[in-house]
Motif scaffolding. Structure first.
Motif, PDB file in Angstrom:
ATOM      1  N   MET A  43     -28.776   8.792  19.134  1.00 20.02           N
ATOM      2  CA  MET A  43     -28.572  10.116  19.720  1.00 20.02           C
ATOM      3  C   MET A  43     -27.311  10.768  19.166  1.00 20.02           C
ATOM      4  O   MET A  43     -26.376  10.094  18.691  1.00 20.02           O
ATOM      5  N   LEU A 196     -29.358  14.617  28.811  1.00 21.41           N
ATOM      6  CA  LEU A 196     -29.856  14.181  27.512  1.00 21.41           C
ATOM      7  C   LEU A 196     -31.168  14.897  27.207  1.00 21.41           C
ATOM      8  O   LEU A 196     -32.116  14.850  27.998  1.00 21.41           O
ATOM      9  N   VAL A 198     -34.345  15.233  24.602  1.00 24.81           N
ATOM     10  CA  VAL A 198     -35.059  14.412  23.619  1.00 24.81           C
ATOM     11  C   VAL A 198     -36.202  15.229  23.037  1.00 24.81           C
ATOM     12  O   VAL A 198     -37.105  15.651  23.770  1.00 24.81           O
ATOM     13  N   ALA A 259     -31.275  19.570  20.210  1.00 26.44           N
ATOM     14  CA  ALA A 259     -32.271  18.520  19.994  1.00 26.44           C
ATOM     15  C   ALA A 259     -33.434  19.025  19.141  1.00 26.44           C
ATOM     16  O   ALA A 259     -33.905  18.338  18.234  1.00 26.44           O
ATOM     17  N   PRO A 265     -32.264  13.091  19.718  1.00 26.38           N
ATOM     18  CA  PRO A 265     -31.769  13.255  21.082  1.00 26.38           C
ATOM     19  C   PRO A 265     -30.310  13.726  21.064  1.00 26.38           C
ATOM     20  O   PRO A 265     -29.520  13.284  20.222  1.00 26.38           O
ATOM     21  N   LYS A 267     -26.942  14.434  23.634  1.00 23.19           N
ATOM     22  CA  LYS A 267     -26.342  14.215  24.950  1.00 23.19           C
ATOM     23  C   LYS A 267     -25.096  15.078  25.102  1.00 23.19           C
ATOM     24  O   LYS A 267     -24.295  15.204  24.177  1.00 23.19           O
TER      25      LYS A 267
END
Length: 741
Positions: A43, A196, A198, A259, A265, A267
């Protein structure tokens, strides 16, 4: 990846029992997974460049230096927003990223995604923005009434003006006036904004987020990403407190944009300072009140002007203004009312929902006035309130009839009869200032004060307020098991436990699992307005009863429940629950049945004050609250304690200091919140007078204590010092300098 997961209860207890919270032990031991704990291999980390100015034109943005930093994958500005460039709770007036101007300090301008959080932050600092700074509009009273003030919004500087007009008699034997101010309070949740995003194979995005309102987040995010809502899927991650601040978006769109751009991903985790700029706050307020009464202390009229600073964008300010106006005279019978409530745009930080939502500010003013009226009429603070208290059948200022139990006079008498704490101790630990030994008791005076609050429960003014629940009974091994699925956000209030208890009560099955909240089930609305036990509890109950009806029919032939589930398979039902209809306030008179339920709480505060140093110790707080029906006694007491603590904070210590539009204290070092050392012992009396319109007769309970605790503490400090003290929070210099003068 770690997300908040459902828990199974096997206690065999239903509503009315003190069922232990399934997340309680995990939170105490540090094992609970908050949104800031989310992790996926590979990520990226997001960072935000924010404006240092409260008001300025943006003349240019150069992202080139940031893109040259090793480890940076993307740098985005408003030009990279794939869909609509604006969002908002009630009005889409807030830009995803600033376009040609900034309207408050901390407004997001650009985003960075990098392979390390420090790399992302360093790259964000390298983005070059040329500003043309302009004078900020920071006085909400001038913004509301001075037509020469430049407009902050394209709609001008007035968010909403809500009058309330009743009767025409505005003369009386006894008249008291006052001007009051409430500072800007922060929700001060302990878990800062985080989440987060994704990217998904279907071109959409899965967002794991700490929020209060999954579906309204989805409604705002999808158009900005230029995606259909079914491709923007939200799952509730572990929430570290909310209190209204998570109703508005923070990093949801930003993380999703990064993203989708990078294919990885992304965060976000705000630090504490950024958190102060990344969410809305309680509206500061300036209020003028005039109360008229006959010689016996019976109210004849109330006149009020309430100005609420909404900051740079609309957020929920219209609803906050509506609450302040409709509840502006408090829980008192008043035949003549003349109220003007205003919400304004300024270049101060945006303000929106916070526990109490407009009613808190008005409560501080009208309760301060009731104390002044008591003194002018030669009555006690309790007696003046008893003589004017509403009861079932009374009219609110909006003309709405209180059609449920409202035993306010009895609540006040019960509170007044509670024993008082003993005299001040000379133990340094019990004195204002504590073991710092600032005093040895020579300047300490004791004061007692009372406060009463009335709070609307659930959404008001015609909002389509409902919740959805899916309940499924199936075999798990060889035992019946219940799955309860809603989109209602557990933000620390104990909702998981309440849903469990309701399912156990209605279905008679001990084993209950609460499915993590997400957008694959219908909306549950926001975890705010003390509404989730009412509407989501009502939805879980309705779905459970529908399942039970089917199961009763299937077992009518003599088969056991286990046999039926084994032979017929799972039984599932989905139900929506709506409370009774409400209506908008008339824009000219303020009349209308705008609220669905009202809740009352009364507080008594005992304080010791060092009148020379201005130091205050709250010795004891006592409260009487009517909750209709107790679903979980232990959790309910915690809600009353928590709401009271936030009222104490507003009374004595909590304020975001804003000067010329800039925040001066964005940290818990300089923004003080009550700790266990500041909270005194509490005496509680919890009454159960059922509301026949609500599930189980319950009343929302989380917000009312925040209203009445603040004026009670302020009144106690006034009683100890003899000073008028018309502003909260009360600071030490408000007392010490006044005494010196």
């Amino acid at each position: 990846m770690s997300i908040a997961t459902g828990r199974t209860q096997e206690t065999g207890q239903g509503i009315g029992q003190s069922l232990l919270r399934p997340d309680g032990t995990l939170k105490v031991t540090g094992e609970f997974a908050y949104s800031s704990d989310l992790w996926l291999d590979g990520m990226l980390w997001g960072a935000t460049l924010r404006s240092p100015h409260p008001s300025a034109w943006i003349r240019s943005i150069d992202v080139g230096p940031a893109l040259k930093v090793p480890g940076v994958f993307a740098v985005l500005t408003h030009e990279d927003v794939p869909g609509e460039k604006f969002y908002g709770l009630e009005h889409k007036d807030q830009p995803v990223l600033a376009i040609d101007q900034v309207r408050y300090q901390g407004e997001p301008i650009a985003l960075v995604a990098a392979d390390h959080p420090e790399t992302a932050r360093r790259a964000a600092d390298l983005i070059e923005v040329v500003y043309e700074v302009r004078e900020a509009v920071t006085d909400p009273r001038k913004a509301a009434f001075d037509l020469t003030i430049p407009p902050v919004s394209v709609h001008g500087n007035l968010v909403r003006h809500q009058p309330v007009r009743v009767g025409g008699t505005f003369t009386a034997d006894v008249v008291v006036t006052g001007e009051y101010e409430v500072g800007m309070q922060d929700q001060a949740f302990l878990g800062p904004e985080s989440g987060l995003a994704v990217p998904a194979e279907d071109g959409g995005v899965d967002l794991y987020i700490a929020t209060q309102w999954l579906h309204v987040d989805q409604d705002q995010i999808a158009p900005c990403l230029n995606l259909p809502k079914d491709k923007v899927r939200l799952t509730l991650a572990g929430v570290g407190g909310a209190f209204g601040a998570r109703e508005d978006l923070s990093m949801q769109i930003h993380a999703s944009m990064l993203a989708l751009r990078t294919g990885k991903p992304v965060k976000f985790v705000y630090g504490r300072e950024e958190s102060f700029f990344g969410h809305v706050h309680r509206h500061p307020a300036w209020m003028r009140y005039e109360h008229g009464a006959d010689r016996d202390g019976k109210l004849v009229y109330v006149k009020a002007e309430i100005v609420l600073d909404g900051g740079a964008y609309t957020s929920s300010s219209p609803a906050v203004v509506g609450n302040a106006a409709s509840l502006g005279v408090g829980p008192y019978e008043v035949p003549n009312v003349f109220i003007d409530a205003y919400g304004t745009y300024t270049n101060n930080p945006p303000c929106g929902a916070m526990r109490g939502f407009g009613a808190v500010q008005a409560c501080y003013a009208y309760e301060s006035q009731m104390d002044r009226l008591a003194e002018a009429c030669g009555l006690s603070p309790v007696e003046i309130r008893v003589r004017n208290a509403v009861s079932q059948g009374s009219l609110l200022a909006t003309g709405q009839v209180i059609d449920t139990p409202a035993p306010l006079a009895d609540m006040l008498r019960e509170l007044d009869a509670m024993p008082l704490p003993g005299p001040s101790s000379l133990d340094l630990r019990e004195l204002p200032g504590g073991v710092a030994q600032t005093t040895h008791g020579e300047g300490v005076r004791r004061g007692i004060g009372y406060g009463v609050g009335i709070k609307n429960i659930c959404f008001s003014e015609g909002f389509d307020d409902y919740s959805t629940a899916r309940v499924r009974v199936e075999l798990l091994g060889d035992e019946p098991h219940v799955l309860v699925h809603t989109a209602a956000a557990e933000v620390g209030q104990g909702l998981i436990m309440v849903k469990t208890q309701i399912a156990q009560t209605e279905l008679g099955i001990d084993r209950v699992t609460i499915v993590p909240a997400d957008t694959t089930v219908g909306s549950a609305g926001s975890s705010s307005a003390s509404r989730q036990s009412y509407v989501t509890g009502g939805a879980v109950r309705a779905a459970s009863l529908a399942v039970k009806e089917r199961l009763d029919a299937l077992t009518a032939d003599g088969r056991s429940l286990t046999q039926v589930l084994a032979e017929e398979g799972p039984v599932e039902e989905t139900r929506e629950y709506r409370h009774r209809r409400t209506f908008p306030m008339d824009p000219l008179t303020g009349q209308g049945d705008s609220h669905t339920q009202l809740a009352l709480c009364v507080h008594r505060a005992v304080v010791d004050v060092d009148v020379e140093l201005g130091l205050i110790k709250v010795v004891e707080l006592a409260a009487v609250q009517d909750v209709g029906k107790i679903l979980n006694p232990l959790a309910l007491e915690g809600q009353i304690h928590g709401g009271t603590a936030q009222g104490l904070g507003l009374a004595l210590m909590e304020e975001i200091q804003v000067r010329d539009g800039k925040v001066l204290n964005p940290s818990f070092t300089d923004y003080l919140i009550p700790t266990i050392l500041d909270m005194p012992p509490m005496k509680l009396s919890i009454l159960e007078n059922p509301d026949p319109h609500a599930p189980y007769g319950l009343r929302g309970a989380g917000e009312p204590p925040t209203l009445s605790s603040t004026p009670a503490i302020a009144a106690a400090v006034r009683a100890a010092t003899g000073l008028p003290l018309s502003r909260v929070p009360i600071r030490p210099d408000d007392i010490a300098l006044a005494v010196l003068a």
